[in-house]
Motif scaffolding. Sequence first.
Motif, short mmCIF file in Angstrom:
data_model
loop_
_atom_site.label_atom_id
_atom_site.label_comp_id
_atom_site.label_asym_id
_atom_site.label_seq_id
_atom_site.Cartn_x
_atom_site.Cartn_y
_atom_site.Cartn_z
N LEU A 49 0.81 -1.39 0.01
CA LEU A 49 0.15 -0.05 0.10
C LEU A 49 0.80 1.38 0.12
CD1 LEU A 49 -2.51 1.34 0.35
CD2 LEU A 49 -2.72 1.11 2.69
N GLY A 50 1.89 1.34 0.76
CA GLY A 50 2.86 2.48 1.08
C GLY A 50 3.38 2.60 -0.25
N MET A 53 1.17 4.11 -2.99
CA MET A 53 0.78 5.37 -2.72
C MET A 53 2.01 6.25 -3.24
SD MET A 53 -0.74 5.42 0.98
CE MET A 53 -0.99 7.04 1.43
N SER A 56 1.99 6.45 -7.22
CA SER A 56 0.71 7.23 -7.54
C SER A 56 1.33 8.58 -7.44
CB SER A 56 -0.37 6.96 -6.77
OG SER A 56 -0.84 5.70 -7.12
N SER A 57 1.97 9.00 -6.31
CA SER A 57 2.30 10.34 -6.15
C SER A 57 3.32 10.72 -7.04
CB SER A 57 2.83 10.65 -4.76
OG SER A 57 3.95 9.91 -4.51
N TRP A 201 -1.91 17.55 -2.91
CA TRP A 201 -2.29 16.22 -2.61
C TRP A 201 -1.31 15.03 -3.07
CZ3 TRP A 201 -6.27 15.84 0.31
CH2 TRP A 201 -7.19 16.98 0.38
N MET A 205 0.09 12.50 -0.39
CA MET A 205 -0.04 10.86 -0.61
C MET A 205 1.23 10.24 -0.38
SD MET A 205 -1.37 8.88 -4.09
CE MET A 205 -3.12 9.51 -3.68
N GLY A 209 2.53 7.60 2.24
CA GLY A 209 2.76 6.16 1.81
C GLY A 209 4.28 6.03 2.53
#
Length: 234
Positions: A49-50, A53, A56-57, A201, A205, A209
């Motif tokens: 998950l981290g 994130m 994605s960032s 944002w 994120m 993460g």
Amino acid sequence: MFFVARNGNKAGQGNERRSIYQKFRDVDLLDKKKTVTALKPGEDRAIFLGLGMILSSVMMYSVLGITILRSYAESVWTEEGVCVVLNSTVTADMNCSYNCGPECWRASKYPCLQVYVSVNNTGRVRRLSHNEETQDTSSECVYRPRCQKDRVAMHVIVMNISEHLKVNQQVPCYYDPSEQQEAVLLTRLYDHRVVFHSLLWPSCMLTGGALVIVMVKLTQYLSRLCEEIGKIKR
């Protein structure tokens, strides 16, 4: 015989105590193994998950760098000042085209409003434009409305802008400090506020993460530390 029996009873009680202690220890070790086995999939999911994130960032940073940040950095209208409206005139009708369906384009016209201003009461006369996009597409007009079939609607929009500038003759504007551009802008497409909110944002994120991964690694370190302390006490 009495002493032998008594010693035998003591040995049996000692063996029984060791057996009970061994059972409790085995149960404790089994519980710890179950806990470690249950924690590993959860830790792996948290790390994934981290990493997701963070990835994605980074992708969001790339998109923002190509679009918003690039336009913000390339804009030469960086200084903010006060412009005094000197002249506001509708000069001619400008041609435009609007989409009327699949592979269908039709022509229309809108009035061209030219506005000349004085920047910071310095006597420098510049032409006013709405933003960088208007300056690129229609450099002579202060505003280019969205092209549509209804010419009256576009005419009303331009006239409203003209009336607004006549009432409010002092307006904030952006100009080129090197004075290489003859036009000044009423607004910027991407100012520092837009850039800040755009980067907020993905930055949150990225931070979230990284914190997830750090917390998982810290939990693993504390778990190993507790196991080593437990081994030393035994």
